[in-house]
Write a protein that holds these residues in place. Structure first.
Motif, short mmCIF file in Angstrom:
data_model
loop_
_atom_site.label_atom_id
_atom_site.label_comp_id
_atom_site.label_asym_id
_atom_site.label_seq_id
_atom_site.Cartn_x
_atom_site.Cartn_y
_atom_site.Cartn_z
N ASP A 44 10.45 5.20 -3.44
CA ASP A 44 11.87 5.47 -3.18
C ASP A 44 12.24 5.21 -1.72
OD1 ASP A 44 14.42 6.51 -4.25
OD2 ASP A 44 14.08 8.14 -2.80
N ARG A 45 11.21 5.07 -0.87
CA ARG A 45 11.44 4.86 0.57
C ARG A 45 10.67 3.61 1.01
NH1 ARG A 45 13.63 9.03 3.09
NH2 ARG A 45 12.64 8.54 5.05
N PRO A 46 11.10 2.42 0.56
CA PRO A 46 10.32 1.21 0.79
C PRO A 46 10.06 0.86 2.27
CG PRO A 46 12.48 0.67 -0.09
CD PRO A 46 12.34 2.16 -0.13
N GLY A 47 10.88 1.31 3.16
CA GLY A 47 10.68 1.00 4.58
C GLY A 47 9.82 2.02 5.31
N ASP A 48 9.36 3.03 4.62
CA ASP A 48 8.61 4.11 5.23
C ASP A 48 7.11 3.87 5.07
OD1 ASP A 48 7.48 6.51 6.07
OD2 ASP A 48 9.01 7.75 5.11
N GLY A 49 6.52 3.26 6.09
CA GLY A 49 5.09 2.95 6.05
C GLY A 49 4.21 4.19 5.98
N GLU A 50 4.64 5.25 6.63
CA GLU A 50 3.85 6.49 6.61
C GLU A 50 3.79 7.07 5.20
OE1 GLU A 50 3.49 10.80 8.87
OE2 GLU A 50 5.06 9.41 9.47
N ALA A 51 4.91 7.05 4.49
CA ALA A 51 4.93 7.54 3.11
C ALA A 51 3.99 6.71 2.23
CB ALA A 51 6.35 7.51 2.54
N ALA A 52 3.99 5.41 2.44
CA ALA A 52 3.09 4.52 1.68
C ALA A 52 1.64 4.82 2.00
CB ALA A 52 3.43 3.07 1.97
N ASP A 53 1.33 5.06 3.27
CA ASP A 53 -0.04 5.37 3.67
C ASP A 53 -0.52 6.68 3.06
OD1 ASP A 53 -0.09 3.05 5.18
OD2 ASP A 53 0.22 4.08 7.11
N VAL A 54 0.34 7.69 3.11
CA VAL A 54 -0.02 8.99 2.54
C VAL A 54 -0.25 8.86 1.04
CG1 VAL A 54 0.86 11.32 2.07
CG2 VAL A 54 1.09 10.34 4.35
N ALA A 55 0.61 8.13 0.36
CA ALA A 55 0.45 7.93 -1.09
C ALA A 55 -0.85 7.19 -1.40
CB ALA A 55 1.64 7.16 -1.65
N ALA A 56 -1.18 6.18 -0.60
CA ALA A 56 -2.42 5.42 -0.82
C ALA A 56 -3.65 6.30 -0.60
CB ALA A 56 -2.46 4.20 0.10
N LEU A 57 -3.62 7.13 0.43
CA LEU A 57 -4.74 8.04 0.67
C LEU A 57 -4.89 9.06 -0.46
CD1 LEU A 57 -4.31 8.71 4.49
CD2 LEU A 57 -6.17 7.45 3.38
N ALA A 58 -3.77 9.57 -0.94
CA ALA A 58 -3.81 10.53 -2.04
C ALA A 58 -4.36 9.87 -3.32
CB ALA A 58 -2.42 11.11 -2.30
N ARG A 59 -3.96 8.64 -3.59
CA ARG A 59 -4.46 7.93 -4.78
C ARG A 59 -5.96 7.67 -4.65
NH1 ARG A 59 -3.59 8.47 -9.31
NH2 ARG A 59 -1.39 8.20 -8.94
#
Length: 69
Positions: A44-59
């Motif tokens: 939902d926040r495609p420009g938010d690299g930190e959100a993507a990083d957190v999601a990748a670590l959680a996965r």
């Protein structure tokens, strides 16, 4: 994809609290749900690299917890 609803997040947090307090529920399943929610937030926040990083670590962590057959 749409971002998670308040009720989805609330349900996850309640189950996580139950797990921590009473040992209820499967930890690996909870971490998979956490990763799912974080991936929805990141999508939902495609420009938010930190959100993507957190999601990748959680996965990655959730995948580590999955039983291997």
């Amino acid at each position: 994809m749409s971002r998670p609803s308040i009720s989805e997040i609330s349900s996850f947090l309640a189950e996580l609290a139950d797990h921590r307090k009473f040992g209820a529920g499967d930890y690996a399943d909870l971490m998979c749900r956490k990763a799912d929610l974080l991936e929805l937030i990141a999508a939902d926040r495609p420009g938010d690299g930190e959100a993507a990083d957190v999601a990748a670590l959680a996965r990655a962590r959730a995948d580590e917890l999955k039983p291997t057959d």
